[in-house]
Design a protein around this motif. Structure first.
Motif, mmCIF file in Angstrom:
data_model
loop_
_atom_site.group_PDB
_atom_site.id
_atom_site.type_symbol
_atom_site.label_atom_id
_atom_site.label_comp_id
_atom_site.label_asym_id
_atom_site.label_seq_id
_atom_site.Cartn_x
_atom_site.Cartn_y
_atom_site.Cartn_z
ATOM 1 N N PHE A 146 30.558 42.164 26.111
ATOM 2 C CA PHE A 146 31.850 42.516 26.706
ATOM 3 C C PHE A 146 31.808 43.941 27.253
ATOM 4 N N SER A 147 31.211 44.854 26.494
ATOM 5 C CA SER A 147 31.095 46.238 26.948
ATOM 6 C C SER A 147 30.275 46.314 28.224
ATOM 7 N N ASP A 148 29.182 45.570 28.260
ATOM 8 C CA ASP A 148 28.310 45.582 29.429
ATOM 9 C C ASP A 148 29.018 45.017 30.655
ATOM 10 N N ARG A 149 29.812 43.982 30.454
ATOM 11 C CA ARG A 149 30.460 43.292 31.572
ATOM 12 C C ARG A 149 31.712 44.002 32.074
ATOM 13 N N PHE A 150 32.538 44.509 31.168
ATOM 14 C CA PHE A 150 33.866 44.988 31.546
ATOM 15 C C PHE A 150 34.061 46.506 31.528
#
Length: 96
Positions: A78-82
């Motif tokens: 999630f951190s990587d994507r958003f």
């Protein structure tokens, strides 16, 4: 247990004096029952130092204490994507 309590005591006194938190939560890979025992012993030790501290934050086991590493791993996609890259908010020499 005594060694752990002795090692944490001065840091917890400093945290209580400098930050005055509402609570201090302990998490990690220790079994929950062991964290509960550690928290109870630390609370006893802090109460014994009550006259030396302006306030004492209760020490307790974090709600996700045993699952902290799994939760941390699960949040990575999630951190990587958003979230922006870690460099997005950094100033560079050319920005001035």
């Amino acid at each position: 247990m005594d060694t752990a309590v002795d090692a944490l005591e001065s840091s917890l006194m400093a945290i209580n004096c400098l930050l005055n938190p509402e609570a201090i939560l302990i998490g990690g890979r220790l079994p929950g029952a062991l964290v509960d025992r550690l928290a109870a012993r630390l609370n006893e030790r802090m109460r014994a130092r009550e006259s030396q501290l302006p306030s004492i934050a209760p020490i307790a086991r974090a709600a996700l204490a045993e699952d902290a590493s799994a939760v941390g791993a699960a949040i990575l996609p999630f951190s990587d994507r958003f979230l922006p890259t870690r460099f997005a908010l950094m100033n560079t020499a050319g920005d001035r």
